[in-house]
Write a protein that holds these residues in place. Structure first.
Motif, PDB file in Angstrom:
ATOM      1  N   GLY A 103       2.582  25.673   7.663  1.00  0.00           N
ATOM      2  CA  GLY A 103       3.913  24.929   7.460  1.00  0.00           C
ATOM      3  C   GLY A 103       3.463  23.372   7.670  1.00  0.00           C
ATOM      4  N   ALA A 104       3.993  22.550   6.928  1.00  0.00           N
ATOM      5  CA  ALA A 104       3.757  20.964   7.025  1.00  0.00           C
ATOM      6  C   ALA A 104       5.054  20.302   6.216  1.00  0.00           C
ATOM      7  CB  ALA A 104       2.521  20.781   6.215  1.00  0.00           C
ATOM      8  N   VAL A 105       5.327  19.199   6.617  1.00  0.00           N
ATOM      9  CA  VAL A 105       6.126  18.034   5.727  1.00  0.00           C
ATOM     10  C   VAL A 105       5.178  16.999   5.661  1.00  0.00           C
ATOM     11  CG1 VAL A 105       8.157  19.035   6.887  1.00  0.00           C
ATOM     12  CG2 VAL A 105       6.851  17.178   7.971  1.00  0.00           C
ATOM     13  N   LYS A 106       5.552  16.107   4.633  1.00  0.00           N
ATOM     14  CA  LYS A 106       4.796  14.883   4.457  1.00  0.00           C
ATOM     15  C   LYS A 106       5.654  13.731   4.585  1.00  0.00           C
ATOM     16  CE  LYS A 106       1.174  16.060   0.799  1.00  0.00           C
ATOM     17  NZ  LYS A 106       0.972  15.825  -0.501  1.00  0.00           N
ATOM     18  N   LEU A 107       5.052  12.669   5.124  1.00  0.00           N
ATOM     19  CA  LEU A 107       5.719  11.296   5.274  1.00  0.00           C
ATOM     20  C   LEU A 107       5.069  10.494   4.338  1.00  0.00           C
ATOM     21  CD1 LEU A 107       7.429   9.455   6.802  1.00  0.00           C
ATOM     22  CD2 LEU A 107       5.826   8.974   8.531  1.00  0.00           C
ATOM     23  N   SER A 118       0.730  -1.125   0.038  1.00  0.00           N
ATOM     24  CA  SER A 118       0.140  -0.101   0.064  1.00  0.00           C
ATOM     25  C   SER A 118       0.822   1.028   0.056  1.00  0.00           C
ATOM     26  CB  SER A 118      -0.942   0.065   1.140  1.00  0.00           C
ATOM     27  OG  SER A 118      -1.804  -1.006   1.127  1.00  0.00           O
ATOM     28  N   LEU A 119       0.587   2.179  -0.833  1.00  0.00           N
ATOM     29  CA  LEU A 119       1.226   3.543  -0.833  1.00  0.00           C
ATOM     30  C   LEU A 119       0.368   4.647  -0.529  1.00  0.00           C
ATOM     31  CD1 LEU A 119       4.027   4.746  -1.655  1.00  0.00           C
ATOM     32  CD2 LEU A 119       2.655   5.036  -4.145  1.00  0.00           C
ATOM     33  N   ASP A 120       0.883   5.568   0.509  1.00  0.00           N
ATOM     34  CA  ASP A 120       0.196   6.578   0.659  1.00  0.00           C
ATOM     35  C   ASP A 120       1.069   7.631   1.582  1.00  0.00           C
ATOM     36  OD1 ASP A 120      -1.905   8.677   1.294  1.00  0.00           O
ATOM     37  OD2 ASP A 120      -3.273   7.166   2.482  1.00  0.00           O
ATOM     38  N   SER A 121       0.744   8.685   1.820  1.00  0.00           N
ATOM     39  CA  SER A 121       1.388   9.719   2.618  1.00  0.00           C
ATOM     40  C   SER A 121       0.408  10.587   3.524  1.00  0.00           C
ATOM     41  CB  SER A 121       1.829  10.859   1.828  1.00  0.00           C
ATOM     42  OG  SER A 121       0.763  11.613   1.023  1.00  0.00           O
ATOM     43  N   THR A 122       0.817  10.962   4.577  1.00  0.00           N
ATOM     44  CA  THR A 122       0.399  11.614   5.692  1.00  0.00           C
ATOM     45  C   THR A 122       0.948  13.193   6.050  1.00  0.00           C
ATOM     46  OG1 THR A 122      -0.393  11.627   8.090  1.00  0.00           O
ATOM     47  CG2 THR A 122       1.572  10.530   7.512  1.00  0.00           C
ATOM     48  N   PHE A 159      -1.860   2.347  10.337  1.00  0.00           N
ATOM     49  CA  PHE A 159      -0.609   2.468  10.616  1.00  0.00           C
ATOM     50  C   PHE A 159       0.156   4.086  10.811  1.00  0.00           C
ATOM     51  CE2 PHE A 159       3.929   3.116   9.780  1.00  0.00           C
ATOM     52  CZ  PHE A 159       4.718   2.239  10.580  1.00  0.00           C
ATOM     53  N   PHE A 160      -0.288   4.995  10.145  1.00  0.00           N
ATOM     54  CA  PHE A 160      -0.194   6.463  10.523  1.00  0.00           C
ATOM     55  C   PHE A 160      -1.006   6.703  11.545  1.00  0.00           C
ATOM     56  CE2 PHE A 160       0.349   6.772   5.384  1.00  0.00           C
ATOM     57  CZ  PHE A 160       1.556   7.124   5.670  1.00  0.00           C
TER      58      PHE A 160
END
Length: 395
Positions: free
Chosen positions: A148-152, A125-129, A298-299
Motif C-alpha cells: 500500500g502507498a500514498v503519494k505526496l 521544483s515539482l516532484d512527489s514522494t 525537503f522530502f
C-alpha cells in the motif's frame, strides 16, 4: 514571576486563532463535538509532530504530563486515546489543508526576497514522494498486489525553499495527472525529473509562456535544427535546438525545444536536459536543473524530522490529518529558521525544539542564542514543618 509561556505555546501562537476558528466554522469541524474541540485536536497532533510521539498513548500521555502548562495552549485537559482516535477518523482533513495554506501566507512574509540566480523569474521544483504503507493495516491504500502507498505531490518555491502547493493522492495516480492541474504564472520556470515527460503538457506550458527544465527521454525521436556554441571550460558537452519527429510527439508538441547535454562529474555520466527556454545560457539551464535537488532534500528532512512514515491512525482521514499537520509543522520550523540569526540547520532546530518544548523562555531570544538564553525557573515554595507536641509523633 514567569514572564514567558513555554516554547511550545509560543510556537503555536504563530497560528492566527481567528482564522483558525473561521476554518472550523467553514468545514463544520465541531458539528457533533461535545468537549474535545478542534483547537485541542490540532494542538495534540502538532505535539505528535514536534515531540515525535509514536502512538496515541504517547500523545495523550505526553500532553497529560504537562497539563500544568496547557492553559497557555487553550486546552482544558489532555484527551483520551479513544477521543483523539475518533477525532482523527471523523473530523474533516480539509480543514488542516486550508490551515496549511493560511500558515504558508504567514511564512512567505519572512522568506528571502529571491532565489540565488540572477534572473527574476519565479523558480519552482515539482516532484512527489511515495509513503509506503502496510496493506493489511491500510486496505484502502492499494498500490500493488501486496503493498500500500500514498503519494505526496509538492511544488517547491526556491525563494526560501518553501512548499507553495501540496496534494496527497493514492499511490497509483501518475505524476503528470497532478502536474496538469497546477496553476502557474506566466514567466515561471519549473524544473522536474523525467517522470513528468508529457509532450501535450510541454506544448501547453510553452503557449502560456511557462518555462520548464527536465530530462529528455532516451527513446525520444527528434531532429537537430541548430547547434549553439558551447561555453569553454564548463560541463556542457552540446547545446542544440531540436524538433520532435515522432508522429504523436510532433502532433502534441509542434514547438521547437532546446536540448543540452551536461557532464555529471559526481556520477561520471551524461545528463540530457530538455527545455523550452531559448535565451538562457546552457550553464544556467544546467544549474537550474541541479537546484532541483532541493526538493529531494525537503522530502528527506520531512521524513527524518517529522512523523510521516509511521501513523497513529489507520483510516484515510487520520493519515491525511497527520501528513497535513506535518507540513504545517515544517512551515513553522522554516519560519523560525528564517527569523533566526543563529544559522540553524533544520534538523538541529527540530531536535532542540523537541528537547525544550515545555521550558519557559522567550522563543525569539532563544532562536538567536540557544546556548545563552537560560530557562526561567519558577520560584521555590517554602514549606514549614508543624510544631511537634511533646509525646506526639509526626508520623
Amino acid at each position: 514571576m514567569i514572564k514567558h509561556a513555554s516554547l511550545f505555546s509560543q510556537l503555536i501562537a504563530l497560528i492566527d486563532r481567528k482564522k483558525f476558528h473561521e476554518l472550523v466554522y467553514q468545514h463544520q469541524s465541531e458539528r457533533f463535538a461535545k468537549k474535545f474541540n478542534s483547537w485541542e485536536h490540532f494542538v495534540a497532533m502538532l505535539f505528535c509532530q514536534i515531540a515525535q510521539a509514536k502512538s496515541l498513548r504517547e500523545i495523550c500521555g505526553g500532553v497529560a504530563c504537562c497539563m500544568g502548562k496547557m492553559k497557555h495552549l487553550g486546552m482544558k485537559k489532555a484527551p483520551n486515546k479513544s477521543t483523539l482516535s475518533y477525532a482523527n477518523a471523523h473530523r474533516p482533513w480539509e480543514m488542516f489543508q486550508d490551515l496549511f495554506y493560511e500558515m504558508l501566507a504567514t511564512c512567505k512574509m519572512a522568506t528571502p526576497g529571491k532565489h540565488k540566480f540572477r534572473f527574476k523569474n519565479k523558480l519552482l521544483s515539482l516532484d512527489s514522494t511515495t509513503i509506503s504503507l502496510c496493506l493489511s493495516l491500510f486496505p484502502w491504500a492499494k498500490f500493488r498486489r501486496t503493498k500500500g502507498a500514498v503519494k505526496l505531490h509538492l511544488l517547491l518555491d526556491h525563494d526560501g525553499y518553501m512548499p507553495s502547493y501540496a496534494y496527497i493522492s493514492n499511490g497509483k495516480k501518475h505524476d503528470v495527472t497532478i502536474a496538469r492541474t497546477i496553476s502557474l504564472s506566466p514567466g515561471s520556470i519549473i524544473t522536474m525529473d523525467r517522470a513528468y515527460n508529457d509532450y501535450r503538457l510541454f506544448a501547453l506550458w510553452t503557449e502560456d509562456r511557462i518555462y520548464f527544465v527536465t530530462r529528455l527521454k532516451d527513446n525520444a525521436d527528434y531532429e537537430v535544427v541548430k547547434n549553439f556554441k558551447v561555453p569553454q571550460k564548463r560541463n556542457i558537452l552540446s547545446d542544440q535546438l531540436i524538433r520532435f519527429t515522432g508522429a504523436r510527439a510532433k502532433k502534441d508538441c509542434p514547438h521547437d525545444m532546446r536540448k543540452a547535454v551536461v557532464w555529471d562529474n559526481v556520477n561520471s555520466r551524461q545528463i540530457v536536459l530538455l527545455t523550452n527556454h531559448l535565451d538562457f545560457g546552457a550553464s544556467t539551464i544546467s544549474a537550474i536543473y541541479k537546484d532541483r535537488w532541493q526538493i529531494e532534500l525537503f522530502f528527506k528532512a520531512l521524513k527524518q524530522n517529522l512523523k510521516v512514515k509511521t501513523f497513529v491512525g489507520t483510516s484515510e482521514n487520520a493519515l491525511y490529518i497527520q501528513i497535513w499537520t506535518a507540513l504545517i509543522a515544517m512551515l513553522m520550523v522554516k519560519f523560525l529558521q528564517f527569523k533566526s540569526r543563529f544559522g540553524w540547520s533544520l534538523s538541529n532546530l527540530v531536535a532542540f525544539l523537541r528537547w525544550n518544548l515545555f521550558t519557559y523562555r522567550d522563543l525569539w531570544e532563544w532562536i538567536h542564542s540557544p546556548f545563552e538564553v537560560l530557562p526561567i525557573e519558577p520560584q521555590p515554595v517554602q514549606y514549614s514543618l508543624p510544631l511537634q507536641v511533646p509525646g506526639q509523633h509526626l508520623y
